[in-house]
Design a protein around this motif. Structure first.
Motif, PDB file in Angstrom:
ATOM      1  N   VAL A 112       0.854  -1.200   0.000  1.00  0.00           N
ATOM      2  CA  VAL A 112       0.000   0.000   0.000  1.00  0.00           C
ATOM      3  C   VAL A 112       0.886   1.245   0.000  1.00  0.00           C
ATOM      4  CG1 VAL A 112      -1.741   1.295   1.283  1.00  0.00           C
ATOM      5  CG2 VAL A 112      -1.896  -1.197   1.132  1.00  0.00           C
ATOM      6  N   VAL A 113       1.937   1.232   0.805  1.00  0.00           N
ATOM      7  CA  VAL A 113       2.876   2.359   0.858  1.00  0.00           C
ATOM      8  C   VAL A 113       3.611   2.482  -0.468  1.00  0.00           C
ATOM      9  CG1 VAL A 113       4.955   3.259   1.989  1.00  0.00           C
ATOM     10  CG2 VAL A 113       3.144   2.190   3.349  1.00  0.00           C
ATOM     11  N   THR A 114       4.092   1.358  -0.998  1.00  0.00           N
ATOM     12  CA  THR A 114       4.807   1.366  -2.271  1.00  0.00           C
ATOM     13  C   THR A 114       3.914   1.897  -3.387  1.00  0.00           C
ATOM     14  OG1 THR A 114       6.107  -0.526  -1.522  1.00  0.00           O
ATOM     15  CG2 THR A 114       6.147  -0.046  -3.879  1.00  0.00           C
ATOM     16  N   THR A 115       2.666   1.472  -3.405  1.00  0.00           N
ATOM     17  CA  THR A 115       1.715   1.945  -4.416  1.00  0.00           C
ATOM     18  C   THR A 115       1.523   3.455  -4.315  1.00  0.00           C
ATOM     19  OG1 THR A 115       0.551  -0.157  -4.516  1.00  0.00           O
ATOM     20  CG2 THR A 115      -0.685   1.799  -5.213  1.00  0.00           C
ATOM     21  N   THR A 116       1.321   3.944  -3.103  1.00  0.00           N
ATOM     22  CA  THR A 116       1.132   5.381  -2.902  1.00  0.00           C
ATOM     23  C   THR A 116       2.338   6.160  -3.408  1.00  0.00           C
ATOM     24  OG1 THR A 116      -0.263   4.958  -0.971  1.00  0.00           O
ATOM     25  CG2 THR A 116       0.697   7.165  -1.164  1.00  0.00           C
ATOM     26  N   ALA A 117       3.531   5.740  -3.019  1.00  0.00           N
ATOM     27  CA  ALA A 117       4.749   6.441  -3.439  1.00  0.00           C
ATOM     28  C   ALA A 117       4.944   6.366  -4.946  1.00  0.00           C
ATOM     29  CB  ALA A 117       5.960   5.853  -2.719  1.00  0.00           C
ATOM     30  N   ALA A 118       4.712   5.209  -5.534  1.00  0.00           N
ATOM     31  CA  ALA A 118       4.907   5.036  -6.981  1.00  0.00           C
ATOM     32  C   ALA A 118       3.931   5.887  -7.782  1.00  0.00           C
ATOM     33  CB  ALA A 118       4.767   3.561  -7.354  1.00  0.00           C
ATOM     34  N   LEU A 119       2.675   5.947  -7.337  1.00  0.00           N
ATOM     35  CA  LEU A 119       1.684   6.771  -8.044  1.00  0.00           C
ATOM     36  C   LEU A 119       1.986   8.257  -7.867  1.00  0.00           C
ATOM     37  CD1 LEU A 119      -1.575   4.777  -7.227  1.00  0.00           C
ATOM     38  CD2 LEU A 119      -0.441   4.973  -9.469  1.00  0.00           C
ATOM     39  N   GLU A 120       2.350   8.657  -6.647  1.00  0.00           N
ATOM     40  CA  GLU A 120       2.678  10.072  -6.401  1.00  0.00           C
ATOM     41  C   GLU A 120       3.874  10.520  -7.233  1.00  0.00           C
ATOM     42  OE1 GLU A 120       3.244  10.365  -2.166  1.00  0.00           O
ATOM     43  OE2 GLU A 120       1.105  10.700  -1.801  1.00  0.00           O
ATOM     44  N   LYS A 121       4.861   9.664  -7.375  1.00  0.00           N
ATOM     45  CA  LYS A 121       6.078  10.013  -8.107  1.00  0.00           C
ATOM     46  C   LYS A 121       5.925   9.803  -9.615  1.00  0.00           C
ATOM     47  CE  LYS A 121      11.042   9.835  -7.663  1.00  0.00           C
ATOM     48  NZ  LYS A 121      12.188   9.363  -6.905  1.00  0.00           N
ATOM     49  N   GLY A 122       4.842   9.179 -10.047  1.00  0.00           N
ATOM     50  CA  GLY A 122       4.623   8.942 -11.469  1.00  0.00           C
ATOM     51  C   GLY A 122       5.459   7.799 -12.020  1.00  0.00           C
ATOM     52  N   VAL A 123       5.908   6.913 -11.136  1.00  0.00           N
ATOM     53  CA  VAL A 123       6.727   5.774 -11.547  1.00  0.00           C
ATOM     54  C   VAL A 123       5.880   4.709 -12.244  1.00  0.00           C
ATOM     55  CG1 VAL A 123       8.101   3.853 -10.596  1.00  0.00           C
ATOM     56  CG2 VAL A 123       8.456   6.164  -9.771  1.00  0.00           C
ATOM     57  N   VAL A 124       4.587   4.690 -11.944  1.00  0.00           N
ATOM     58  CA  VAL A 124       3.692   3.673 -12.479  1.00  0.00           C
ATOM     59  C   VAL A 124       2.313   4.279 -12.698  1.00  0.00           C
ATOM     60  CG1 VAL A 124       2.872   2.792 -10.251  1.00  0.00           C
ATOM     61  CG2 VAL A 124       3.060   1.242 -12.180  1.00  0.00           C
ATOM     62  N   GLY A 125       1.557   3.688 -13.613  1.00  0.00           N
ATOM     63  CA  GLY A 125       0.171   4.074 -13.840  1.00  0.00           C
ATOM     64  C   GLY A 125      -0.733   2.890 -13.565  1.00  0.00           C
ATOM     65  N   LEU A 126      -1.967   3.138 -13.204  1.00  0.00           N
ATOM     66  CA  LEU A 126      -2.887   2.056 -12.843  1.00  0.00           C
ATOM     67  C   LEU A 126      -3.085   1.046 -13.958  1.00  0.00           C
ATOM     68  CD1 LEU A 126      -5.630   4.045 -10.895  1.00  0.00           C
ATOM     69  CD2 LEU A 126      -3.809   2.598  -9.954  1.00  0.00           C
ATOM     70  N   ASN A 127      -3.051   1.496 -15.206  1.00  0.00           N
ATOM     71  CA  ASN A 127      -3.278   0.595 -16.333  1.00  0.00           C
ATOM     72  C   ASN A 127      -1.986   0.102 -16.972  1.00  0.00           C
ATOM     73  OD1 ASN A 127      -6.137   0.697 -16.183  1.00  0.00           O
ATOM     74  ND2 ASN A 127      -6.042   2.754 -17.051  1.00  0.00           N
ATOM     75  N   GLN A 128      -0.850   0.498 -16.421  1.00  0.00           N
ATOM     76  CA  GLN A 128       0.430   0.044 -16.958  1.00  0.00           C
ATOM     77  C   GLN A 128       0.499  -1.471 -16.895  1.00  0.00           C
ATOM     78  OE1 GLN A 128       3.764   2.181 -15.402  1.00  0.00           O
ATOM     79  NE2 GLN A 128       5.238   0.622 -16.029  1.00  0.00           N
ATOM     80  N   GLN A 129       1.031  -2.077 -17.943  1.00  0.00           N
ATOM     81  CA  GLN A 129       1.089  -3.531 -18.052  1.00  0.00           C
ATOM     82  C   GLN A 129       2.458  -4.073 -17.638  1.00  0.00           C
ATOM     83  OE1 GLN A 129      -1.609  -5.642 -19.070  1.00  0.00           O
ATOM     84  NE2 GLN A 129      -2.653  -3.702 -18.606  1.00  0.00           N
ATOM     85  N   PHE A 130       2.448  -5.222 -16.981  1.00  0.00           N
ATOM     86  CA  PHE A 130       3.657  -5.906 -16.531  1.00  0.00           C
ATOM     87  C   PHE A 130       3.614  -7.345 -17.006  1.00  0.00           C
ATOM     88  CE2 PHE A 130       3.013  -2.354 -13.748  1.00  0.00           C
ATOM     89  CZ  PHE A 130       4.290  -1.865 -13.538  1.00  0.00           C
ATOM     90  N   PRO A 131       4.786  -7.927 -17.263  1.00  0.00           N
ATOM     91  CA  PRO A 131       4.818  -9.333 -17.701  1.00  0.00           C
ATOM     92  C   PRO A 131       4.230 -10.263 -16.642  1.00  0.00           C
ATOM     93  CG  PRO A 131       7.022  -8.339 -17.830  1.00  0.00           C
ATOM     94  CD  PRO A 131       6.122  -7.349 -17.163  1.00  0.00           C
ATOM     95  N   VAL A 132       3.609 -11.319 -17.090  1.00  0.00           N
ATOM     96  CA  VAL A 132       3.116 -12.354 -16.186  1.00  0.00           C
ATOM     97  C   VAL A 132       4.277 -13.319 -15.950  1.00  0.00           C
ATOM     98  CG1 VAL A 132       1.473 -14.256 -15.901  1.00  0.00           C
ATOM     99  CG2 VAL A 132       0.742 -12.107 -16.975  1.00  0.00           C
ATOM    100  N   THR A 133       4.705 -13.428 -14.693  1.00  0.00           N
ATOM    101  CA  THR A 133       5.866 -14.233 -14.343  1.00  0.00           C
ATOM    102  C   THR A 133       5.741 -14.751 -12.916  1.00  0.00           C
ATOM    103  OG1 THR A 133       8.294 -14.233 -14.262  1.00  0.00           O
ATOM    104  CG2 THR A 133       7.194 -12.204 -13.610  1.00  0.00           C
ATOM    105  N   ASP A 134       6.635 -15.667 -12.542  1.00  0.00           N
ATOM    106  CA  ASP A 134       6.590 -16.221 -11.185  1.00  0.00           C
ATOM    107  C   ASP A 134       7.554 -15.527 -10.232  1.00  0.00           C
ATOM    108  OD1 ASP A 134       8.898 -17.245 -12.331  1.00  0.00           O
ATOM    109  OD2 ASP A 134       8.671 -19.231 -11.445  1.00  0.00           O
TER     110      ASP A 134
END
Length: 119
Positions: free
Chosen positions: A40-62
């Motif tokens: 939750v903290v990482t998400t907040t920081a990443a969204l505030e800093k613009g490091v990630v977007g809600l719809n950004q896609q990531f590879p499916v991996t283990d």
């Protein structure tokens, strides 16, 4: 009941004061490091800093290699897809690389604003 027979714990906090209102499962009997709670903290920081977007896609991996260390998803499950989906699935392979992208100072600042105590 909310854990549906799975191992885990639940902590209920007062959002205004941070006071603990209830603990169940391992949240009470075997306290653990914050683990996925910290997402939750990482998400907040990443969204505030613009490091990630809600719809950004990531590879499916283990799992993923970060800083020379392989970090697996829980139960070696495969996950990824949109950031929103990765958050819902608590996907370590998506979250582990976000810390270095956010930066220690910003991540710690967000954690402290969220009332985590960083030592």
């Amino acid at each position: 009941a909310g854990l549906a027979g799975r191992a885990g714990g639940v902590a209920v906090l007062d959002a205004r004061s941070g006071a603990v209102r209830a603990l169940a499962g391992t949240a009470f009997s075997a306290p653990q490091p914050p683990g996925s709670t910290f997402k939750v903290v990482t998400t907040t920081a990443a969204l505030e800093k613009g490091v990630v977007g809600l719809n950004q896609q990531f590879p499916v991996t283990d799992g993923i290699n970060v800083g020379g260390r392989f970090i697996a998803n829980a139960h070696d499950e495969f996950c990824g897809g949109s950031f929103s989906q990765s958050f819902a699935e608590s996907c370590n392979a998506v979250f582990a690389p976000l810390g270095p992208k956010i930066g220690a100072e910003d991540l710690v600042g967000t954690a402290e604003r969220s009332r985590f105590t960083i030592h």
